[in-house]
Write a protein that holds these residues in place. Structure first.
Motif, short mmCIF file in Angstrom:
data_model
loop_
_atom_site.label_atom_id
_atom_site.label_comp_id
_atom_site.label_asym_id
_atom_site.label_seq_id
_atom_site.Cartn_x
_atom_site.Cartn_y
_atom_site.Cartn_z
N ASN A 27 2.46 56.72 77.53
CA ASN A 27 3.76 57.38 77.35
C ASN A 27 4.88 56.36 77.17
N ALA A 28 4.84 55.28 77.93
CA ALA A 28 5.85 54.24 77.80
C ALA A 28 5.76 53.56 76.43
N ALA A 29 4.54 53.32 75.97
CA ALA A 29 4.35 52.70 74.66
C ALA A 29 4.87 53.60 73.55
N GLU A 30 4.63 54.90 73.66
CA GLU A 30 5.11 55.83 72.65
C GLU A 30 6.64 55.87 72.63
N LYS A 31 7.24 55.86 73.81
CA LYS A 31 8.71 55.85 73.88
C LYS A 31 9.26 54.57 73.25
N SER A 32 8.64 53.44 73.54
CA SER A 32 9.06 52.16 72.98
C SER A 32 8.92 52.17 71.46
N ARG A 33 7.82 52.71 70.97
CA ARG A 33 7.59 52.81 69.53
C ARG A 33 8.69 53.62 68.86
N GLU A 34 9.05 54.76 69.47
CA GLU A 34 10.12 55.59 68.92
C GLU A 34 11.45 54.85 68.91
N GLU A 35 11.74 54.10 69.97
CA GLU A 35 12.98 53.32 70.03
C GLU A 35 13.03 52.27 68.94
N VAL A 36 11.90 51.59 68.71
CA VAL A 36 11.85 50.56 67.66
C VAL A 36 12.05 51.21 66.30
N HIS A 37 11.41 52.34 66.05
CA HIS A 37 11.55 53.01 64.75
C HIS A 37 13.00 53.45 64.53
N GLN A 38 13.66 53.94 65.57
CA GLN A 38 15.06 54.32 65.45
C GLN A 38 15.94 53.11 65.18
N ALA A 39 15.63 51.99 65.83
CA ALA A 39 16.41 50.77 65.62
C ALA A 39 16.22 50.24 64.20
N ILE A 40 15.01 50.35 63.68
CA ILE A 40 14.75 49.93 62.29
C ILE A 40 15.56 50.80 61.34
N ALA A 41 15.52 52.10 61.55
CA ALA A 41 16.28 53.01 60.69
C ALA A 41 17.77 52.70 60.76
N GLN A 42 18.27 52.44 61.96
CA GLN A 42 19.69 52.13 62.12
C GLN A 42 20.06 50.83 61.40
N ALA A 43 19.20 49.83 61.50
CA ALA A 43 19.47 48.56 60.80
C ALA A 43 19.54 48.79 59.29
N LEU A 44 18.61 49.58 58.76
CA LEU A 44 18.62 49.86 57.33
C LEU A 44 19.86 50.66 56.94
N GLN A 45 20.24 51.63 57.77
CA GLN A 45 21.44 52.42 57.48
C GLN A 45 22.70 51.56 57.55
N ASP A 46 22.68 50.56 58.41
CA ASP A 46 23.84 49.67 58.55
C ASP A 46 23.93 48.64 57.43
N GLY A 47 22.98 48.68 56.51
CA GLY A 47 23.06 47.80 55.35
C GLY A 47 22.14 46.61 55.36
N ARG A 69 10.80 56.28 55.82
CA ARG A 69 10.51 57.66 55.37
C ARG A 69 10.42 58.59 56.56
N GLU A 70 9.68 58.18 57.59
CA GLU A 70 9.51 59.02 58.78
C GLU A 70 10.83 59.29 59.48
N GLN A 71 11.78 58.38 59.36
CA GLN A 71 13.08 58.54 59.99
C GLN A 71 14.07 59.28 59.08
N GLY A 72 13.60 59.74 57.92
CA GLY A 72 14.42 60.55 57.03
C GLY A 72 15.32 59.78 56.09
N LEU A 73 15.07 58.49 55.93
CA LEU A 73 15.88 57.69 55.01
C LEU A 73 15.37 57.86 53.58
N PRO A 74 16.23 57.65 52.59
CA PRO A 74 15.76 57.72 51.20
C PRO A 74 14.74 56.62 50.93
N PRO A 75 13.90 56.81 49.92
CA PRO A 75 12.87 55.80 49.63
C PRO A 75 13.46 54.41 49.42
N LEU A 76 12.80 53.42 49.99
CA LEU A 76 13.21 52.03 49.82
C LEU A 76 12.51 51.47 48.60
N GLN A 77 13.16 50.58 47.91
CA GLN A 77 12.55 49.95 46.75
C GLN A 77 11.62 48.84 47.21
#
Length: 92
Positions: A27-47, A69-77
Motif C-alpha cells: 500500500n505504501a509503494a502504491e501511494k508513493s507511485r501515485e505521488e511520483v506520477h502526479q509530480a511527473i505530470a505537474q513538472a510537464l504541466q509546468d513546462g 497519458r494516464e494523468q490526462g495530459l495531451p500526447p507528448l512528442q
C-alpha cells in the motif's frame, strides 16, 4: 518441546504478522507511485520537457509518455535521440 498445535499456532501467528507487514508495504509503494506520477505530470504541466523528467528520474521516454497519458495530459512528442531503455543504464 512445543506440541504440534503450539508450533502451528506460532507459525500461523507469524504468517499473519508477515502478511500484514507485506500489505502495508504494498500500500505504501502504491501511494508513493501515485505521488511520483502526479509530480511527473505537474513538472510537464509546468513546462519541463520530457527530457528533463527522463534525466531527473531515469525513466524511459515511453514510461514518461505513458504516465503523462494516464494523468490526462495531451500526447507528448517523441524526442529524437532519447534512448528507450535509459533506466537500464542507471538513469544517466
Amino acid at each position: 518441546m512445543p506440541s504440534v498445535d503450539e508450533k502451528g499456532t506460532t507459525a500461523m501467528t507469524e504468517l499473519r504478522a508477515a502478511w500484514r507487514r507485506h500489505v502495508r508495504h504494498v500500500n505504501a509503494a502504491e501511494k508513493s507511485r501515485e505521488e511520483v506520477h502526479q509530480a511527473i505530470a505537474q513538472a510537464l504541466q509546468d513546462g519541463f520537457r520530457p527530457r528533463d523528467v527522463i534525466d531527473a528520474t531515469g525513466l524511459s521516454a515511453e514510461s514518461v509518455r505513458r504516465i503523462a497519458r494516464e494523468q490526462g495530459l495531451p500526447p507528448l512528442q517523441k524526442q529524437a535521440g532519447v534512448p528507450v531503455r535509459r533506466a537500464e543504464r542507471g538513469g544517466r
